[in-house]
Design a protein around this motif. Structure first.
Motif, PDB file in Angstrom:
ATOM      1  N   PRO A 121       0.806  -1.225   0.000  1.00 31.79           N
ATOM      2  CA  PRO A 121       0.000   0.000   0.000  1.00 31.79           C
ATOM      3  C   PRO A 121       0.836   1.270   0.000  1.00 31.79           C
ATOM      4  O   PRO A 121       0.457   2.279  -0.605  1.00 31.79           O
ATOM      5  CB  PRO A 121      -0.838  -0.124   1.281  1.00 31.79           C
ATOM      6  N   GLY A 122       1.994   1.249   0.674  1.00 33.74           N
ATOM      7  CA  GLY A 122       2.843   2.439   0.688  1.00 33.74           C
ATOM      8  C   GLY A 122       3.328   2.807  -0.696  1.00 33.74           C
ATOM      9  O   GLY A 122       3.348   3.986  -1.077  1.00 33.74           O
ATOM     10  N   ALA A 123       3.728   1.803  -1.474  1.00 37.81           N
ATOM     11  CA  ALA A 123       4.202   2.058  -2.832  1.00 37.81           C
ATOM     12  C   ALA A 123       3.088   2.607  -3.720  1.00 37.81           C
ATOM     13  O   ALA A 123       3.312   3.499  -4.542  1.00 37.81           O
ATOM     14  CB  ALA A 123       4.765   0.776  -3.435  1.00 37.81           C
ATOM     15  N   LEU A 165      -6.993   3.334  -0.286  1.00 31.57           N
ATOM     16  CA  LEU A 165      -5.967   2.742   0.572  1.00 31.57           C
ATOM     17  C   LEU A 165      -5.754   3.488   1.884  1.00 31.57           C
ATOM     18  O   LEU A 165      -5.090   2.949   2.782  1.00 31.57           O
ATOM     19  CB  LEU A 165      -4.643   2.660  -0.192  1.00 31.57           C
ATOM     20  N   MET A 166      -6.289   4.681   2.037  1.00 26.61           N
ATOM     21  CA  MET A 166      -6.130   5.371   3.314  1.00 26.61           C
ATOM     22  C   MET A 166      -6.720   4.564   4.485  1.00 26.61           C
ATOM     23  O   MET A 166      -6.061   4.371   5.508  1.00 26.61           O
ATOM     24  CB  MET A 166      -6.757   6.760   3.252  1.00 26.61           C
ATOM     25  N   ALA A 389      -6.586  -7.142   4.741  1.00 31.28           N
ATOM     26  CA  ALA A 389      -7.080  -7.553   3.426  1.00 31.28           C
ATOM     27  C   ALA A 389      -8.581  -7.317   3.315  1.00 31.28           C
ATOM     28  O   ALA A 389      -9.085  -6.898   2.263  1.00 31.28           O
ATOM     29  CB  ALA A 389      -6.765  -9.023   3.186  1.00 31.28           C
ATOM     30  N   GLY A 390      -9.309  -7.574   4.407  1.00 29.34           N
ATOM     31  CA  GLY A 390     -10.750  -7.322   4.394  1.00 29.34           C
ATOM     32  C   GLY A 390     -11.072  -5.856   4.263  1.00 29.34           C
ATOM     33  O   GLY A 390     -12.000  -5.469   3.525  1.00 29.34           O
ATOM     34  N   VAL A 391     -10.314  -5.007   4.942  1.00 25.14           N
ATOM     35  CA  VAL A 391     -10.526  -3.560   4.829  1.00 25.14           C
ATOM     36  C   VAL A 391     -10.244  -3.095   3.403  1.00 25.14           C
ATOM     37  O   VAL A 391     -10.966  -2.254   2.858  1.00 25.14           O
ATOM     38  CB  VAL A 391      -9.637  -2.805   5.837  1.00 25.14           C
ATOM     39  N   ALA A 392      -9.188  -3.641   2.787  1.00 27.12           N
ATOM     40  CA  ALA A 392      -8.861  -3.252   1.411  1.00 27.12           C
ATOM     41  C   ALA A 392     -10.007  -3.580   0.459  1.00 27.12           C
ATOM     42  O   ALA A 392     -10.414  -2.751  -0.369  1.00 27.12           O
ATOM     43  CB  ALA A 392      -7.580  -3.958   0.966  1.00 27.12           C
TER      44      ALA A 392
END
Length: 456
Positions: A121-123, A165-166, A389-392
């Motif tokens: 996610p950072g990338a 992604l935040m 992964a669920g949040v994404a």
């Protein structure tokens, strides 16, 4: 003889303690869960200092990224007439610009989880800031309407993936502070929105009155936002620097969640309720940004005052975007907050219909409170899933589906206004949409997770 045995035991114990300390130090530096007897984590002072600075850098990156999630939209709105004249856009093309942001958010946002699983996610957020910078630099100087729209879409693509992604990053790195961190970046988002709306015209005048540099200057902020994300480009499955020892976002739990197959998110009623709630609140927000100043002006309010009233609506989101997520995260059911925000919206719309001028400031305050359903929706995204992964998946599904739902709203308001010749029908539509927003918001706020519902 006894003395020799004692010395031997002492040396053995010393070697064992040395090996234990060395192993703990190495495991702590490599991201392992170094624990002593009794389950207490042993973290060297140097590692603790490094993690503290990593956490501060991450918080800075989150705040700077959030500041850049709306200026590309609100700065264009402030100079839309000049852009139309400069690019020779027809009225219909300019009208479609109000629907381009939610369309791009829906199309590009759905790709964010897949990109995050592959690159981290950072990338992806770092790349999103680069895309925003490039789009804002190219947009004013791209030749023709097509180039202008393409550059705008590039910037919105970066905003879309960062939007999704935040909540994922907050859940992953700050699982024990979801409410406060969501409030922090929601407040930064609201602040960036308000500043861009209020400052674009004065900044343009200060730069010589040309709209191109007035739009391009907003590329400075995302360029700065790239810097704090660079150290996180290669970090994919490392433990969360600010998480508790048992946080599910790091270590073996994080690896297991990354290896699990994607959820069948469409089986979750909560996911659908949250998606519709997100879409209806986005509809209200885009109608407000696109039409509210005109509603006040057509009612007899001066242009300058109408702009101030719109600014009041937007500025209300700065303090409340920090308070509401903190309160929501402490409640097992967020339905009462949904109800309060919805009633404020209904009261504001009623005031606009019956006394648009006499109580204009009161209606602006009420609608500003109602528009804070956005940080509430983001908070619920982080609370309705157990794993990163669920949040994404939930974030991508709720935001992409929600933004698709929001596309017709601003256009429909314009059509009703044009055919009726007044704002009665559009205000009635806005009020009517608030009712299902309250209903689905209450359903989305129930204390349950999408993993449990998707597994049934």
């Amino acid at each position: 003889m006894a003395s020799d045995e004692t010395r031997t035991e002492t040396r053995a114990q010393t070697r064992a303690e040395t090996r234990a300390q060395t192993g703990a130090h190495v495991r702590a530096e490599t991201g392992g869960a170094a624990r002593a007897e009794g389950g207490v984590r042993e973290v060297p002072a140097e590692t603790a200092t490094t993690r503290a600075w990593t956490t501060r850098l991450l918080i800075l990156g989150i705040v700077l990224a959030a500041l850049n999630l709306r200026p590309a939209i609100t700065s264009l709105g402030a100079l839309l007439e000049e852009v139309r004249d400069g690019r020779g856009m027809s009225g219909s093309v300019a009208g479609l610009l109000t629907s381009v942001p939610p369309l791009c958010f829906a199309v590009f946002g759905v790709t964010a989880p897949r990109l995050a699983r592959r690159f981290g996610p950072g990338a992806v957020v770092c790349a999103g800031m680069v895309a925003i910078t490039a789009g804002l630099v190219i947009r004013p100087y791209a030749g023709g309407t097509g180039g202008f729209l393409a550059a705008t879409a590039l910037a919105l693509m970066g905003i879309a993936v960062s939007n999704v992604l935040m909540p994922v990053i907050v859940k992953r790195y700050f699982p024990d502070r979801v409410g406060s961190m969501t409030g922090l970046y929601s407040m930064a988002l609201a602040f960036g929105t308000s500043v861009a709306a209020a400052a674009t015209v004065p900044v343009t005048d200060a730069l010589g009155g040309h709209w191109q540099p007035g739009l391009a200057v907003w590329a400075v902020l995302p360029a700065l936002a790239v810097l704090p994300w660079i150290p996180f480009v290669r970090n994919r499955r490392e433990p969360a620097p600010a998480a508790a020892p048992s946080a599910p976002s790091g270590g073996q739990d994080g690896e297991r969640s990354a290896q699990q197959p994607p959820l069948r998110i469409i089986r979750s009623r909560t996911a659908w309720a949250l998606a519709v709630f997100f879409g209806l609140q986005a509809t209200a927000a885009y109608i407000t940004m696109g039409w509210m100043a005109q509603i006040f002006r057509d009612s007899g309010v001066s242009a300058g005052t109408a702009g101030l009233l719109l600014a009041v609506i937007m500025v209300m989101g700065v303090p409340l975007a920090f308070v509401i997520p903190r309160v929501a995260s402490r409640l097992p059911h967020q339905g009462p907050i949904v109800l309060v925000l919805g009633l404020c919206g209904l009261a504001g719309y009623a005031g606009l219909y019956f006394a648009p001028v006499g109580g204009a400031w009161a209606w602006a305050l009420l609608l500003g409170v109602s528009n804070c359903a956005f940080p509430l929706a983001l908070t619920m995204v982080g609370m309705r899933a157990r794993t990163g992964a669920g949040v994404a998946q939930l974030s991508a599904f709720a935001q992409s589906t929600g933004y698709l739902i929001s596309i017709p709203g601003p256009l429909l308001v314009g059509v009703l206004y044009q055919h009726s010749g007044g704002w009665g029908l559009p205000i009635a539509l806005m009020s009517a949409l608030m009712v299902p927003q309250i209903v689905v918001g209450v359903l989305a706020g129930r204390d349950r997770t999408v993993e449990d519902e998707a597994a049934r």
